[in-house]
Motif scaffolding. Sequence first.
Motif, PDB file in Angstrom:
ATOM      1  N   GLN A 155       2.920   1.485  -3.480  1.00  0.00           N
ATOM      2  CA  GLN A 155       2.130   1.920  -4.625  1.00  0.00           C
ATOM      3  C   GLN A 155       1.829   3.414  -4.608  1.00  0.00           C
ATOM      4  O   GLN A 155       1.376   3.970  -5.588  1.00  0.00           O
ATOM      5  CB  GLN A 155       0.878   1.043  -4.740  1.00  0.00           C
ATOM      6  CG  GLN A 155       1.330  -0.315  -5.291  1.00  0.00           C
ATOM      7  CD  GLN A 155       0.308  -1.415  -5.251  1.00  0.00           C
ATOM      8  OE1 GLN A 155      -0.821  -1.208  -4.819  1.00  0.00           O
ATOM      9  NE2 GLN A 155       0.722  -2.594  -5.700  1.00  0.00           N
ATOM     10  N   ASP A 156       2.104   4.069  -3.484  1.00  0.00           N
ATOM     11  CA  ASP A 156       1.957   5.527  -3.399  1.00  0.00           C
ATOM     12  C   ASP A 156       3.189   6.269  -3.913  1.00  0.00           C
ATOM     13  O   ASP A 156       3.153   7.480  -4.087  1.00  0.00           O
ATOM     14  CB  ASP A 156       1.718   5.939  -1.941  1.00  0.00           C
ATOM     15  CG  ASP A 156       0.259   5.736  -1.548  1.00  0.00           C
ATOM     16  OD1 ASP A 156      -0.575   5.511  -2.447  1.00  0.00           O
ATOM     17  OD2 ASP A 156      -0.030   5.811  -0.342  1.00  0.00           O
ATOM     18  N   THR A 157       4.283   5.526  -4.099  1.00  0.00           N
ATOM     19  CA  THR A 157       5.502   6.190  -4.579  1.00  0.00           C
ATOM     20  C   THR A 157       5.438   6.296  -6.099  1.00  0.00           C
ATOM     21  O   THR A 157       4.816   5.452  -6.735  1.00  0.00           O
ATOM     22  CB  THR A 157       6.777   5.407  -4.193  1.00  0.00           C
ATOM     23  OG1 THR A 157       6.735   4.134  -4.832  1.00  0.00           O
ATOM     24  CG2 THR A 157       6.887   5.208  -2.685  1.00  0.00           C
ATOM     25  N   GLN A 167       8.173   3.395  -9.690  1.00  0.00           N
ATOM     26  CA  GLN A 167       8.297   2.923  -8.308  1.00  0.00           C
ATOM     27  C   GLN A 167       9.649   2.255  -8.098  1.00  0.00           C
ATOM     28  O   GLN A 167      10.336   2.518  -7.096  1.00  0.00           O
ATOM     29  CB  GLN A 167       7.177   1.911  -7.979  1.00  0.00           C
ATOM     30  CG  GLN A 167       5.802   2.550  -7.861  1.00  0.00           C
ATOM     31  CD  GLN A 167       4.665   1.541  -7.976  1.00  0.00           C
ATOM     32  OE1 GLN A 167       4.887   0.336  -8.177  1.00  0.00           O
ATOM     33  NE2 GLN A 167       3.444   2.036  -7.880  1.00  0.00           N
ATOM     34  N   ASP A 170       2.550  10.265  -4.448  1.00  0.00           N
ATOM     35  CA  ASP A 170       1.835  10.668  -3.233  1.00  0.00           C
ATOM     36  C   ASP A 170       2.832  10.984  -2.117  1.00  0.00           C
ATOM     37  O   ASP A 170       3.625  10.131  -1.711  1.00  0.00           O
ATOM     38  CB  ASP A 170       0.900   9.531  -2.800  1.00  0.00           C
ATOM     39  CG  ASP A 170       0.171   9.840  -1.519  1.00  0.00           C
ATOM     40  OD1 ASP A 170      -0.992  10.252  -1.601  1.00  0.00           O
ATOM     41  OD2 ASP A 170       0.769   9.679  -0.435  1.00  0.00           O
ATOM     42  N   GLY A 200       2.646   8.543   1.329  1.00  0.00           N
ATOM     43  CA  GLY A 200       3.169   7.197   1.154  1.00  0.00           C
ATOM     44  C   GLY A 200       4.677   7.233   0.918  1.00  0.00           C
ATOM     45  O   GLY A 200       5.425   6.416   1.458  1.00  0.00           O
ATOM     46  N   THR A 201       5.097   8.182   0.122  1.00  0.00           N
ATOM     47  CA  THR A 201       6.515   8.301  -0.198  1.00  0.00           C
ATOM     48  C   THR A 201       7.332   8.588   1.063  1.00  0.00           C
ATOM     49  O   THR A 201       8.394   7.987   1.273  1.00  0.00           O
ATOM     50  CB  THR A 201       6.705   9.427  -1.238  1.00  0.00           C
ATOM     51  OG1 THR A 201       5.937   9.078  -2.388  1.00  0.00           O
ATOM     52  CG2 THR A 201       8.159   9.572  -1.639  1.00  0.00           C
ATOM     53  N   SER A 227       0.829  -1.212   0.000  1.00  0.00           N
ATOM     54  CA  SER A 227       0.000   0.000   0.000  1.00  0.00           C
ATOM     55  C   SER A 227       0.865   1.263   0.000  1.00  0.00           C
ATOM     56  O   SER A 227       0.480   2.277  -0.584  1.00  0.00           O
ATOM     57  CB  SER A 227      -0.943  -0.008   1.205  1.00  0.00           C
ATOM     58  OG  SER A 227      -0.217  -0.054   2.405  1.00  0.00           O
TER      59      SER A 227
END
Length: 326
Positions: free
Chosen positions: A258-260, A294, A263, A266-267, A255
Amino acid sequence: LLMGEAMRSALEEPYTIDGHQYSTAASIGITLFPKQHEAVEDLLREADTAMYRAKDLGRNCISFYEAAMQADAKERLALEQDLKKAKAEGQLAVHVQPQVNAAGMVIGGELLMRWNHPVRGSVPPSCFIPVAESSGLILRMGDWMIEQACETLAQLQAAQRVVSISVNVSERQFRQADFVERVRSLLDRTGAPPEHLILEVTESLLIENLDKTVARMTELVQMGLRFSIDDFGTGYSSLAYLKKLPIFELKIDKSFVQDTPDDPNGTAIVESIIAVARLLKLHVVAEGVETQAQADFLTSHHCDCLQGYLFGRPEPLEPWLQRRLA
Ligand code: C2E
Ligand code: CA
Ligand code: CA
């Protein structure tokens, strides 16, 4: 609900027995009456079903009965009965998903369980693993997965093609009184090199009974095995336990991965996990890597190892193994 909440919080109050502090958490299920044509047993069954839902929601909470829960409970029971026969009927299979280093070289693989039901088709692990856990079937199924990992490692080793093999170990499995002995005998029987076997456990394992967990992990680590914390970042992620436990690796939950890199939240989480791993000298793996962006982000931040659809989807173990042995 107010009444239930009052009971729950009263039960939660710590108490002292023989100078030791104890605390209890209660899961409460509530149903309402009167309903038409309902007998006492129906009410009790409904309250019971709601209580199990409260437990599933993480314990120490309150849940109201809903009709949908009964259907859920029935479905679960049917699944459990089918799962009991699955192993003997050859419906369980093992898949493997590759793990690569920054250069894209395969350095390991995670084994994932699959269930091919004759009628339902392929049942996702998110469906059957919880049923296996609550029914205790996970013990035998999990043993079998470790056995598969050991046999795979033994064959890779014999061909001098060894890579690390990771296998998921559920909390219940890890807590079995004879878990260490079981693993030891599987290693002995297969001749697998223990230093290439990685057991993936989740953070929930580390909160309860920390002392026992440390002792058991240490015993396994002394045998040569390594531990990885799966889904890292989604649970407690307490730095205190990381220091106390003989952990080899942190596995960043998909989760966050997948934000990198777009976002910012998340990063930032991914960056901090990598920084913590660095500081504590732990290996770090990112799971669920799907895009080149990613992968680039992760490798430029010194993530040791990557796993995800970008490098390979989970595939049947046997052909994968044969390719590696060839
Ligand atoms: P997990 O250990 O976090 O496994 C990773 C999951 O992410 C796998 O799902 C895998 O197929 C999926 N995945 C891998 N790469 C990607 C990607 O790039 N994108 C996305 N969206 N997903 C990706 P799977 O196989 O459905 O397994 C789900 C969960 O079931 C596992 O999560 C694990 O908690 C549990 N599980 C699977 N096999 C076993 C087992 O043998 N024993 C135990 N105790 N649990 C297992
Ligand atoms: Ca895993
Ligand atoms: Ca995971």
